[in-house]
Scaffold this motif. Structure first.
Motif, short mmCIF file in Angstrom:
data_model
loop_
_atom_site.label_atom_id
_atom_site.label_comp_id
_atom_site.label_asym_id
_atom_site.label_seq_id
_atom_site.Cartn_x
_atom_site.Cartn_y
_atom_site.Cartn_z
N LEU A 64 0.05 -2.36 11.06
CA LEU A 64 -1.16 -1.54 10.94
C LEU A 64 -1.34 -1.18 9.47
CD1 LEU A 64 -0.50 0.85 13.95
CD2 LEU A 64 -1.73 -1.31 13.95
N VAL A 65 -2.58 -1.05 9.05
CA VAL A 65 -2.86 -0.78 7.64
C VAL A 65 -3.93 0.29 7.49
CG1 VAL A 65 -2.16 -3.04 6.75
CG2 VAL A 65 -4.51 -2.71 7.54
N ALA A 66 -3.88 0.98 6.36
CA ALA A 66 -4.96 1.86 5.91
C ALA A 66 -5.57 1.14 4.71
CB ALA A 66 -4.43 3.23 5.51
N VAL A 67 -6.85 0.79 4.85
CA VAL A 67 -7.55 0.03 3.82
C VAL A 67 -8.59 0.93 3.17
CG1 VAL A 67 -8.98 -2.00 3.34
CG2 VAL A 67 -7.21 -2.11 5.11
N SER A 68 -8.54 1.05 1.84
CA SER A 68 -9.57 1.83 1.15
C SER A 68 -10.89 1.07 1.25
CB SER A 68 -9.19 2.05 -0.32
OG SER A 68 -9.11 0.80 -1.01
#
Length: 185
Positions: A64-68
Motif C-alpha cells: 500500500l502507498v501514500a502518493v502525493s
C-alpha cells in the motif's frame, strides 16, 4: 565589514503537497518507489537492516502507498506499508514507512494503517497483527490497537500489537483507496 545580502524574497519552507491518495500499489513505479522509501527509512535512517530490508514476505505481500498529488497527477510515494496473510484469516502488517519530510502529516501513517486493516478485512481477515516500533505504539493505540507484548526486534523495542477489527470496515476498492488532505500548519 560586509553588508548583509539583500533578499528579494523571504526564505520559504520546502513545498509539501496538500493532498494524497492512499491506495494499493498497482503500478510497477509505485512498488519500486515504496521499496526505495523502505530502504531509506529502515536501512539508511534507522540502520535496522544493512543495504536492503527486503525478505521472503515481499513475494506474497500486498504493498500500500501514500502518493502525493499535484493537482490530479500523481507525484511521489511518500508512505508505504505491506500486508500479507500468514495463514487463513491471520493477516500481518509490516514495514510502515513515511518519508521524513512528510512525517508531521499525521493522516499518512494513520491512513496507511486504516487501509491496511480494511483491505485485509475485505479479504477475509479475522485477526490482524503487527510488530510496531515502541515510539509508534501510541499512534496505534489511538487507532484501536492493543499491545499484546513488548518485544525486542533488530535491537530495538517493539510492541506485538493487534487491531480491533470492529473499527475497520472492509475496503472493497483498495486500488483507488481514498484521498486525504494535509492540514495547514
Amino acid at each position: 565589514m560586509m553588508p548583509e545580502p539583500l533578499h528579494l524574497f523571504p526564505p520559504s519552507s520546502p513545498f509539501l503537497p496538500a493532498s494524497f491518495q492512499i491506495k494499493l500499489a498497482v503500478e510497477p513505479w509505485e512498488r519500486a518507489a515504496a521499496a526505495r522509501l523502505r530502504r531509506q527509512v529502515f536501512c539508511t535512517e534507522q540502520r535496522l537492516f544493512a543495504g536492503d530490508d527486503g525478505d521472503a514476505i515481499d513475494r506474497v505481500a500486498l504493498t500500500l502507498v501514500a502518493v502525493s498529488l499535484l493537482g490530479v497527477a500523481p507525484g511521489d510515494v511518500v508512505g508505504t506499508v505491506r500486508i500479507h496473510e500468514a495463514e487463513p484469516g491471520l493477516w500481518w502488517g509490516s514495514r510502515l514507512a513515511v518519508d521524513r519530510a512528510h512525517r508531521r502529516i499525521g493522516a499518512l501513517g494513520s491512513g496507511l494503517i486504516r487501509l491496511a486493516v480494511s483491505t485485509a478485512r475485505a479479504r477475509g481477515c479475522s485477526r490482524f497483527l503487527a510488530h510496531v516500533q515502541a515510539a509508534n505504539a501510541p499512534l496505534f493505540h489511538r487507532l484501536h490497537w492493543r499491545s499484546l507484548a513488548e518485544i525486542d526486534l533488530h535491537g530495538h523495542p517493539h510492541h506485538h500489537m493487534e487491531a480491533d477489527l470492529d473499527f475497520y470496515p472492509p475496503a472493497r476498492a483498495p486500488e483507488t483507496g481514498f484521498m486525504t488532505l494535509r492540514r495547514a500548519a
